[in-house]
Structures are given as structure tokens and as C-alpha cells.
Design an enzyme around this catalytic site. Sequence first.
Site, PDB file in Angstrom:
ATOM      1  N   GLY A   1       0.797  -1.217   0.000  1.00 28.66           N
ATOM      2  CA  GLY A   1       0.000   0.000   0.000  1.00 28.66           C
ATOM      3  C   GLY A   1       0.828   1.264   0.000  1.00 28.66           C
ATOM      4  O   GLY A   1       0.306   2.351  -0.252  1.00 28.66           O
TER       5      GLY A   1
ATOM      6  N   GLY B   1       4.124   1.462  -1.565  1.00 25.46           N
ATOM      7  CA  GLY B   1       5.148   1.553  -2.586  1.00 25.46           C
ATOM      8  C   GLY B   1       5.469   0.207  -3.212  1.00 25.46           C
ATOM      9  O   GLY B   1       4.753  -0.776  -3.031  1.00 25.46           O
TER      10      GLY B   1
ATOM     11  N   ASP C   1       5.705  -4.018  11.770  1.00 22.75           N
ATOM     12  CA  ASP C   1       5.176  -4.942  10.759  1.00 22.75           C
ATOM     13  C   ASP C   1       5.944  -6.260  10.749  1.00 22.75           C
ATOM     14  O   ASP C   1       6.317  -6.762   9.682  1.00 22.75           O
ATOM     15  CB  ASP C   1       5.210  -4.291   9.377  1.00 22.75           C
ATOM     16  CG  ASP C   1       4.250  -4.960   8.389  1.00 22.75           C
ATOM     17  OD1 ASP C   1       3.367  -5.704   8.846  1.00 22.75           O
ATOM     18  OD2 ASP C   1       4.390  -4.735   7.177  1.00 22.75           O
TER      19      ASP C   1
END
Length: 357
Positions: A45, A47, A164
Amino acid sequence: MNRFSQKVSNFHDDILQETQLGQMCGSKLLFRDRYEILRILGRGGFGVTFLAKNMSLPGNPLCVIKQLCPKVTKPKSWQRACVRFEKEAKTLGKLGTHSQIPMLLDYFETNGEFYLVQEYVRGLTIAREIRKNGSKNEAQVKQFLRELLPVLQYIHKNGVIHRDIKPHNLLRCDDDGRLVLIDFGAVKEELVKNSDGESKSATTNFVGTMGFAPPEQFSLRPVYASDIYAVGVTSLFLLTGKAPLEFDYDADTGEISWQTEVQISEHFAQVLTKMVKISLEERYKTAEDVMWDLGMESYLPTLSKCMTSQRLRATGDSNSEENPEGYISPVTRTAIAIREWREKLKQIQFKPPKPKI
């Protein structure tokens, strides 16, 4: 059609047409007069990631170019985004001195987009490793945690929350077998903060992956313990081969119902349970805490013989019947510490939930 673009799925066709690097894939044109773009490695989302060769260096080493696409058009927002990007890029550069984090080779802004150039680590992601070889046993997952937790400790001490952590962002290096943590969400989050969007909702500004991110991260308040939650969920994936959204969840508490899916020791189950607690108060606060509990397990059988039913006094009182000499040996002191640790762990494990208001 060139030999690289033949391998690119239709999912990436729009990138090949719409981005400068996509149009250069497989050609001999050089980006910034040095990078030959080979193919797309992935997209998200925020790049696109490309594999490239640095033609200006001897041996033309491979590298990874991450093209970040902030949604910024207003001048003031753009200025803030540039400042944030440079700050976070320098932080990544500092972290890249660790052998388990890709080295940052360059960063720059051009044509309204930001770029990070990083070391290329050849290997499989943990996600692909599980798909290829199947789930892991308890000993293997413990070894995985012993490899990853020190890296987590390192980035947290440098004031960075990864945001993440998941199987797709963990690589097993083909060259030396080391576990490598990639794709930090910190830069993405800083760019999102400076977007032109007026919406402040969590779904708009959230950085992370559904299922691996804890509730406080959806509320845009990630803490160090948020990464611990993600590592815990990743461990469950390694044990079961199931993505987090495939598990059942307790309707009352929201906790993952994973215990019936695996056969592991009681102690390790307690550690994993505490790693993936919804409540921050009940979850591990630091990577050191998890490492300590994992490490203490090996001492429990040996020290169990030292665990008396009545605690010895440590006051040095010569009149004490339990300890007439006023001396406690190192082994006994360790036993007392272990007993206190186990009691504390039980209290946390069985702490009653707070009443709902």
C-alpha cells in the site's frame, strides 16, 4: 518481451506501465546513472520494491530499491514529509549496522517520490519456508525466538518500533543461514502522518498487517510490546502453519484460541500466551522479559529440588529457626528467586479480567 518481464504477473502490469522503475525493468537504461532495474520483488500500500544491480561498483552487486509513494501534494505537507523521510532513513542507516538487518546503502527523493536502496539478502521468507517444508516443532520455534528476540531488543534500544513483524518480513539468508528482519514500517508511518488525507481514522493511517498487529496499533498507538505481540503470532504460525485470521477467537476476551492446535510444554505455552495477550498490562513489556522466561525454563528441573514449601528468611537473623546460621547459599538464593518468579508468572497468568464498564 524481455526475459524479466515474462516472469511478472498481470498483478504487476500496471506498475510496469505507470512507474519509472517499472518501465525500466529488464532494459539497459540506468536509474540515476547507476542502477539497472531487473524485476519487481513486491508491492504494498505504500510503494513498490525492485531488484537492481549497481553498475557503478565492481562486480555489479545486487541491491533492493524501495520506491515509497506518499500521498502528498500540499507544499507544507511535502516539506514535513521530506524532513520525516530523511530522519527515518538515517535511523534505518544506523540500525543497518546489525548483521540481521539489511544495510541501508542510499536514500534520496526525486520526482515527488522517496527511495531507499538497501542490501539484497538472498533467501526465502519464513512464510515460504513453512509453505515448502511444513510447520515447525517446539524446539525449532524456541530457536527462532532466540535468534529474533535479540534483534528486537536492539531496535527497541534504538527507539524504533518495527510495526510490521510477520513471516513475510523475516528472511533466512542462503549464504550463512542467519535470520534477517526486513521492511520496517517506521518510514511508512512517518510518511502517512504527512499525507494530504483529511481522514484521521485508523483504517486510513494504520501501518501493519491484519492479524499480526495488536489492538493498540490499530488505534495508532504502537508501543514496543506491539512488536512482541507480532512475534508471538508469528510463532503460532510457525507451530501450526495457520495465518492469524484462521484461528478462532474468544468471543468475550478477543484472545486467540490456539492452545488446542498444538502440543507443546506447559511453560512454553505460558510464554506464548503472555506474548499474545490483548491487554498491554498482561503482555510482556520488553524482549528481555521474554528472553528471560525462555532461558529460565532450562533451570527449572535442576532447581526444583531446591524449592522448599516454606520460604527461607534472607535477613541474616541468627535467631531464625529456618536459617540458624544467618547464611543462604547461592543455590538456595537462586531457588528462592525462581520460586518468586514462578509465583509472579502464575499471578499474571491467572489475573482476573477487569470488569467491563
